[in-house]
Scaffold this motif. Structure first.
Motif, short mmCIF file in Angstrom:
data_model
loop_
_atom_site.label_atom_id
_atom_site.label_comp_id
_atom_site.label_asym_id
_atom_site.label_seq_id
_atom_site.Cartn_x
_atom_site.Cartn_y
_atom_site.Cartn_z
N UNK A 1 11.18 7.53 4.68
CA UNK A 1 11.46 8.92 5.07
C UNK A 1 12.89 9.04 5.59
N UNK A 2 13.29 8.06 6.41
CA UNK A 2 14.64 8.09 6.98
C UNK A 2 15.72 8.01 5.90
N UNK A 3 15.49 7.15 4.91
CA UNK A 3 16.49 6.96 3.85
C UNK A 3 16.33 7.93 2.69
N UNK A 4 15.26 8.72 2.74
CA UNK A 4 15.02 9.66 1.66
C UNK A 4 14.59 8.98 0.37
N UNK A 5 13.93 7.80 0.48
CA UNK A 5 13.48 7.07 -0.71
C UNK A 5 11.96 7.22 -0.82
N UNK A 6 11.58 8.10 -1.72
CA UNK A 6 10.15 8.39 -1.86
C UNK A 6 9.35 7.16 -2.28
N UNK A 7 9.92 6.35 -3.16
CA UNK A 7 9.19 5.17 -3.65
C UNK A 7 8.93 4.18 -2.51
N UNK B 1 -1.04 -2.58 8.27
CA UNK B 1 -0.75 -1.19 8.65
C UNK B 1 0.58 -1.03 9.37
N UNK B 2 0.91 -2.02 10.23
CA UNK B 2 2.19 -1.92 10.94
C UNK B 2 3.36 -2.04 9.97
N UNK B 3 3.26 -2.99 9.03
CA UNK B 3 4.33 -3.15 8.04
C UNK B 3 4.42 -1.91 7.16
N UNK B 4 3.27 -1.40 6.73
CA UNK B 4 3.27 -0.21 5.89
C UNK B 4 3.85 1.00 6.59
N UNK B 5 3.50 1.15 7.89
CA UNK B 5 4.05 2.28 8.65
C UNK B 5 5.56 2.16 8.79
N UNK B 6 6.05 0.93 8.99
CA UNK B 6 7.50 0.72 9.10
C UNK B 6 8.20 1.08 7.79
N UNK B 7 7.61 0.68 6.66
CA UNK B 7 8.20 1.02 5.36
C UNK B 7 8.15 2.52 5.11
N UNK C 1 8.70 4.91 0.73
CA UNK C 1 7.69 5.48 1.63
C UNK C 1 6.29 5.39 1.05
N UNK C 2 6.18 5.69 -0.25
CA UNK C 2 4.86 5.61 -0.90
C UNK C 2 4.39 4.16 -0.95
N UNK C 3 5.32 3.23 -1.17
CA UNK C 3 4.98 1.81 -1.14
C UNK C 3 4.46 1.39 0.22
N UNK C 4 5.01 1.98 1.28
CA UNK C 4 4.52 1.69 2.62
C UNK C 4 3.07 2.11 2.79
N UNK C 5 2.74 3.29 2.27
CA UNK C 5 1.34 3.76 2.33
C UNK C 5 0.44 2.80 1.55
N UNK C 6 0.95 2.35 0.40
CA UNK C 6 0.16 1.41 -0.42
C UNK C 6 -0.06 0.09 0.31
#
Length: 399
Positions: A312-318, A301-307, A320-325
């Motif tokens: 979000x910061x870099x505007x890269x949706x993939x 969860x910590x790694x996913x939240x960081x991703x 951010x979604x990978x972080x949730x995954x």
């Protein structure tokens, strides 16, 4: 005749002392002189079974039955061998044959109760245990089996009473204390359950099931963990809800809530396990694999939240979604780790690995679709794991 009786008694004593190889030598010496001795074949079957030789044990048990088909003991031994080999149909037939010849022996009713336990016939298991207690009210093992059956049936007060009776009848029995702890754990008293499991480990330090149950009892002392674990064990959502989706699309919300609550329960499991594994008083209860899985599931969860934050910061949706995954991977990792059948566990770890590869590929390719599907697939692993366990449930250890 005296020499034969002495040899049988020595073999019986050696089996009680857990020296099956010595018992086998004694019995083979007897059978070399008297190959038609039914009791010697029966005890030899037990000695071979204890040494991990079930095929020869079955052969010896059948030979004993052939030599003395009108005596209850060879049928009882055949039933015991089949029970240990998890062949309930054959065990049931042998036990019924023993009872038809001699219904007054408590061990036979005890074995019948255990055989019903193997098939999950809890009411029949309880009835067989009661029959054994009716013959000998001071027998602790039928009382323990009765308590286990009543726990499975959800009958709290009778289960506690039967478990307490088992401990009273044999206070030095690790099994009796184990059953008492299971009853306390099942009906909401984790502190008393933990005390019972500690007593089991004092009496028998190698009792692995008691160690696992003690860990479960210590975890359930936390009210939040207890609530989430109760939800997790009782409610996954009926598969039949899928058929309601075309008519009632909002039913998908039910699936989402169930999956998220299970994910939260696995997070609680990971944190509680890691905390206990690091504590000085309880660290010896945990194997290295358990603490490593818990640490991994606390890091995901910590790694996913960081991703997610980086995406979000870099505007890269993939990303951010990978972080949730990545956060969602807690569910498949824990479902695999908590599966006892080896082949089922391997399949679930393979499934987890495929999800991880899909997440990495989606982030590398900048594709949101595969990452989002990975989120859904990871959270839905509770149903995937249930199906895999059902396929391999014959490999699960008996209660």
């Amino acid at each position: 005749m005296v020499a034969v009786s002495d040899a049988i008694e020595r073999a019986r004593t050696l089996l009680e002392l857990r020296r099956p190889a010595d018992a086998e030598r004694e019995l083979r010496g007897l059978l070399a002189q008297n190959p038609q001795h039914s009791a010697a074949h029966s005890f030899l079957a037990l000695a071979l079974l204890e040494q991990g030789n079930p095929a020869d044990a079955v052969t010896e048990a059948y030979e004993a039955v052939r030599l003395a088909p009108d005596h209850w003991f060879p049928h009882y031994v055949a039933g015991h061998v089949h029970y240990r080999e998890r062949r309930p149909d054959l065990a049931m037939a042998a036990v019924q044959a023993a009872l038809a010849i001699s219904p007054e022996h408590v061990p036979t009713w005890t074995l019948l109760s255990r055989t019903h336990m193997l098939t999950g016939h809890w009411r029949e298991m309880a009835d067989a245990a009661r029959r054994g207690l009716a013959i000998d009210p001071e027998a602790a093992e039928p009382a323990s089996l009765l308590a286990l059956a009543l726990v499975a049936l959800g009958e709290a007060e009778p289960a506690k009473a039967a478990a307490a009776q088992a401990v009273r009848l044999d206070p030095d029995s690790a099994t009796a204390h184990l059953v008492y702890g299971r009853a306390a754990l099942a009906f909401g008293d984790p502190r008393e359950a933990a005390d019972a499991f500690r007593e089991v480990l004092r009496l028998d330090p190698g009792f692995d099931q008691a160690r696992e149950l003690l860990v479960a009892a210590l975890k359930r002392r936390n009210p939040l963990y207890r609530w989430l674990a109760r939800f997790q064990s009782r409610f996954r959502g009926g598969w039949w809800l899928v058929f309601l989706l075309p008519a009632v699309p909002p039913v998908i919300i039910v699936f989402v809530l169930i999956a998220l609550l299970h994910w939260a329960a696995w997070i609680a499991e990971s944190w509680t396990t890691l905390r206990l594994a690091r504590a000085k008083a309880t660290r010896l209860l945990f194997e290295g694999a358990e603490s490593r899985v818990a640490l991994l599931c606390c890091c995901l969860p910590a790694l996913g939240a960081a991703l997610l934050a980086l995406g979000i910061t870099l505007g890269q949706d993939a990303l951010g979604t990978g972080g949730v995954a990545v956060m969602a991977l807690v569910t498949p990792v824990q479902e695999a780790a908590h599966t006892s059948a080896a082949r089922a566990r391997a399949i679930l770890y393979g499934w987890t690995g495929l999800l991880g590869l899909a997440i990495v590929a989606s982030v590398a390719l900048g594709s949101v679709g595969p990452a989002l599907l990975s989120v859904y697939a990871a959270l839905a692993t509770i149903w995937v794991a249930a199906g895999v366990r059902r396929v391999f449930r014959k490999e699960q250890a008996p209660l």
